[in-house]
Design a protein around this motif. Structure first.
Motif, PDB file in Angstrom:
ATOM      1  N   ASP A  42       0.545   4.085  -2.779  1.00  0.00           N
ATOM      2  CA  ASP A  42       0.233   5.484  -2.427  1.00  0.00           C
ATOM      3  C   ASP A  42       1.181   6.436  -3.156  1.00  0.00           C
ATOM      4  N   GLU A  68      -7.896  -5.251   1.310  1.00  0.00           N
ATOM      5  CA  GLU A  68      -8.828  -4.160   1.675  1.00  0.00           C
ATOM      6  C   GLU A  68      -8.381  -2.855   1.032  1.00  0.00           C
ATOM      7  N   TYR A  69      -7.072  -2.600   1.125  1.00  0.00           N
ATOM      8  CA  TYR A  69      -6.526  -1.364   0.556  1.00  0.00           C
ATOM      9  C   TYR A  69      -6.787  -1.309  -0.954  1.00  0.00           C
ATOM     10  N   CYS A  70      -6.475  -2.393  -1.662  1.00  0.00           N
ATOM     11  CA  CYS A  70      -6.628  -2.411  -3.124  1.00  0.00           C
ATOM     12  C   CYS A  70      -8.099  -2.243  -3.509  1.00  0.00           C
ATOM     13  N   LYS A 120      -5.058  -7.150   4.729  1.00  0.00           N
ATOM     14  CA  LYS A 120      -4.979  -5.679   4.690  1.00  0.00           C
ATOM     15  C   LYS A 120      -4.711  -5.156   3.287  1.00  0.00           C
ATOM     16  N   PRO A 148       0.818  -1.220   0.000  1.00  0.00           N
ATOM     17  CA  PRO A 148       0.000   0.000   0.000  1.00  0.00           C
ATOM     18  C   PRO A 148       0.848   1.265   0.000  1.00  0.00           C
ATOM     19  N   GLU A 156     -10.399  -0.619  -1.933  1.00  0.00           N
ATOM     20  CA  GLU A 156     -10.730   0.805  -1.731  1.00  0.00           C
ATOM     21  C   GLU A 156     -10.243   1.657  -2.910  1.00  0.00           C
ATOM     22  N   LYS A 157      -9.093   1.269  -3.494  1.00  0.00           N
ATOM     23  CA  LYS A 157      -8.503   2.065  -4.585  1.00  0.00           C
ATOM     24  C   LYS A 157      -8.952   1.589  -5.968  1.00  0.00           C
TER      25      LYS A 157
END
Ligand SMILES: NC(=O)c1ccc[n+]([C@@H]2O[C@H](COP(=O)([O-])OP(=O)(O)OC[C@H]3O[C@@H](n4cnc5c(N)ncnc54)[C@H](OP(=O)(O)O)[C@@H]3O)[C@@H](O)[C@H]2O)c1
Length: 318
Positions: free
Chosen positions: A171, A199-201, A196, A167, A203-204
């Motif tokens: 970013d 989840e991050y990917c 995690k 992530p 969201e993006k």
């Protein structure tokens, strides 16, 4: 054999097959590569995952040409081809020429997905693994990503993405990207679940593809530890499935796509037989408790004790 479903990407238009065939072997590109790919096409595999590093672009290209010639497929567009930029070409002026060379190896005009293989660079002309510390360089994310965007503009690839990006590194990339990555291909299996990162990917709007979905290479050079998991073997026995099918089904149920490698006819077939049944909530709960340990560490491609020229913490995928 169940038909391989497709997963839609964030634009809602483009899609990629939920299952692909990996082509990385140890040592790279044995003579069995091309016949295994042809057999996989016959079985219904449509996504092929290659990379300059694996030296399998050429046998994949030969297999595709033959599949067209003998009528296994009627058009190249029936396939989804992923290839990857190796670290020694991860310099802005070398990205487009590297993909053009991959296209020549593959005997195609475009690929479907081009990935930055690793979030690092290395001295030009050092396409090898592991990378020696003297050859390793930090990745200039901004300018290398701009060159990846040029590959899109030139029509050399339909999609661009990254691989092994945490992530924190995504970013950084997103600060200047005009086209965000469509895909992040990372190690993922029951013993490295990437909760995690996923989840991050999500969201993006970045789709995750799992590599090493059954735990990675197993053979004379290295032992796959995941195969000895009691949890997975107990579920497999109770369900009348194999250990590999339990891993693949679990990965598939997480909503990610996967690339799994076998050059063996029986195992290629076995690795598609997980699409028409489901793991229960209880089985998934047991799998979620498997101790976590990833196979791939940056240290393994950069042997030696000297200090790295970049922050290794950025490479952790938690
Ligand atoms: N982006 C990256 O940095 C990265 C890193 C690693 C891998 N990848 C890609 O992901 C692909 C898959 O990952 P991987 O090759 O590391 O691991 P994997 O697909 O999880 O496992 C491959 C190993 O498992 C064996 N195998 C396959 N099916 C089996 C089955 N049903 N039962 C028992 N053993 C089985 C294979 O041997 P046989 O061939 O003898 O069946 C091989 O040794 C690679 O080939 C490559 O294309 C990408």
């Amino acid at each position: 054999m169940a038909k391989i479903p497709e997963i839609r990407l964030r634009d809602g238009v483009r899609a990629m097959p939920a299952v692909g065939m990996g082509t990385a072997d140890m040592p790279f590109a044995p003579a069995s590569t091309k016949p295994a790919i042809l057999h996989a096409i016959e079985l219904g595999y449509r996504h092929f995952d290659t990379a300059t590093l694996y030296e399998t672009e050429q046998p994949l290209g030969e297999a595709i040409a033959e599949a067209l010639r003998i009528g296994l497929i009627s058009s190249r567009s029936e396939l989804f081809i992923t290839s990857k930029l190796w670290c020694d070409s991860a310099h802005p002026q070398l990205v487009v020429p590297a993909l053009q060379k991959s296209l020549r190896n593959l005997q195609v005009d475009y690929i479907d997905l081009y990935l930055i293989h690793m979030p690092m660079s290395s001295r030009q002309g050092t396409c090898r693994f592991p990378i020696s510390r003297e050859d390793a360089l930090p990745l200039d994310i901004k300018s290398v990503w701009e060159a990846m965007e040029d590959c899109l503009k030139l029509g050399l690839t339909n999609l661009i993405g990254v691989s092994n990006f945490s992530p924190c590194l995504i970013d950084k990339l997103l600060l200047t990207a005009k086209v965000p990555p469509f895909v992040n291909q990372v190690e993922m299996h029951p013993a490295w679940q990437q909760v995690k990162l996923r989840e991050y990917c999500k969201e993006k709007g970045i789709h995750v593809t799992a590599y090493s979905p059954i735990g990675g290479y197993n053979g004379p050079l290295l032992k796959n530890q995941l195969m000895d998991s009691d949890v997975l073997n107990d579920i497999a026995k109770a369900r009348g499935k194999t250990f590999a099918q339990i891993c693949l089904r679990w990965v598939h149920q997480q909503g990610v796509s996967l690339v799994v490698k076998s050059f063996n006819k029986e195992r290629l077939k076995e690795n598609l037989q997980f699409l028409d049944w489901e793991l229960s909530e209880e089985e998934c709960r047991k799998i979620s408790q498997i101790p976590q340990r990833k196979n791939f560490h940056l240290e393994s491609i950069l042997p030696g004790e000297e200090k790295l020229c970049f922050n290794i913490a950025e490479f952790e995928f938690y």
